[in-house]
Design an enzyme around this catalytic site. Structure first.
Site, mmCIF file in Angstrom:
data_model
loop_
_atom_site.group_PDB
_atom_site.id
_atom_site.type_symbol
_atom_site.label_atom_id
_atom_site.label_comp_id
_atom_site.label_asym_id
_atom_site.label_seq_id
_atom_site.Cartn_x
_atom_site.Cartn_y
_atom_site.Cartn_z
ATOM 1 N N THR A 27 -6.845 -51.994 160.771
ATOM 2 C CA THR A 27 -7.677 -51.321 159.799
ATOM 3 C C THR A 27 -8.761 -50.677 160.604
ATOM 4 O O THR A 27 -9.561 -49.757 159.740
ATOM 5 C CB THR A 27 -8.148 -52.402 158.977
ATOM 6 O OG1 THR A 27 -9.159 -53.436 159.499
ATOM 7 C CG2 THR A 27 -7.155 -53.177 158.189
ATOM 8 N N LYS A 34 -17.924 -60.789 168.953
ATOM 9 C CA LYS A 34 -18.045 -60.848 167.297
ATOM 10 C C LYS A 34 -17.959 -62.185 166.878
ATOM 11 O O LYS A 34 -17.041 -62.789 167.341
ATOM 12 C CB LYS A 34 -16.691 -60.179 166.758
ATOM 13 C CG LYS A 34 -16.514 -60.057 165.367
ATOM 14 C CD LYS A 34 -15.298 -59.389 164.601
ATOM 15 C CE LYS A 34 -13.911 -59.850 165.321
ATOM 16 N NZ LYS A 34 -12.656 -59.223 164.436
#
Length: 144
Positions: free
Chosen positions: A43, A12
């Site tokens: 999340t 990422k």
């Protein structure tokens, strides 16, 4: 067969804080079942983006495994609406039963109590943790 297993990594990247992240997949995932392993799911944003990326690249089934399931904010909604088949976490963080129910069966939680208690006992008694690992490994193989 262990020879049939491929390894791939997802990286990422953030160029500037607050900007969209990009994900790169290093390795082959096309026509493969993919297991994504992470330390925690908070999340579920990173998890679901990783799932979407490997699916875009032709992955078949996608499963997620994490040690800690925080599941804050939109996590359960994201998991429910993603192509991930299942997310398995340990019970190191208490999980709201409602989150499990609202996940459409996608979130599973495993207990670490027995193995953790045995590790603590072995440390206190100055016994081998390697033997614990081997015993656990043999138990898993026998249950197949």
């Amino acid at each position: 067969n262990i020879n049939d297993i491929n390894f791939a990594m997802i990286t990422k990247h953030r160029t500037i804080t607050g900007q969209r992240k990009t994900y790169d997949v290093i390795g082959k995932v096309e026509d493969c079942d993919v297991i994504i392993v992470d330390d925690m799911v908070d999340t579920a944003g990173t998890l679901c983006e990783a799932v979407n990326e490997v699916k875009r690249r032709g992955a078949n089934r996608v499963l997620g495994f994490a040690t800690h399931g925080v599941f804050s904010g939109p996590a359960v909604y994201r998991i429910l609406n993603s192509p991930i088949e299942e997310v398995v976490v340990t019970n190191t963080i208490p999980l709201d039963q409602k989150d499990i129910e609202n996940s459409g069966g996608k979130i599973k939680q495993l207990s670490v109590s027995v193995i953790l208690a045995e590790a603590i006992r072995r440390i206190q008694q100055k016994e081998s943790l390697t033997e614990l690992h081997l015993a656990y490994q043999n138990q898993q193989e026998e249950s197949k």
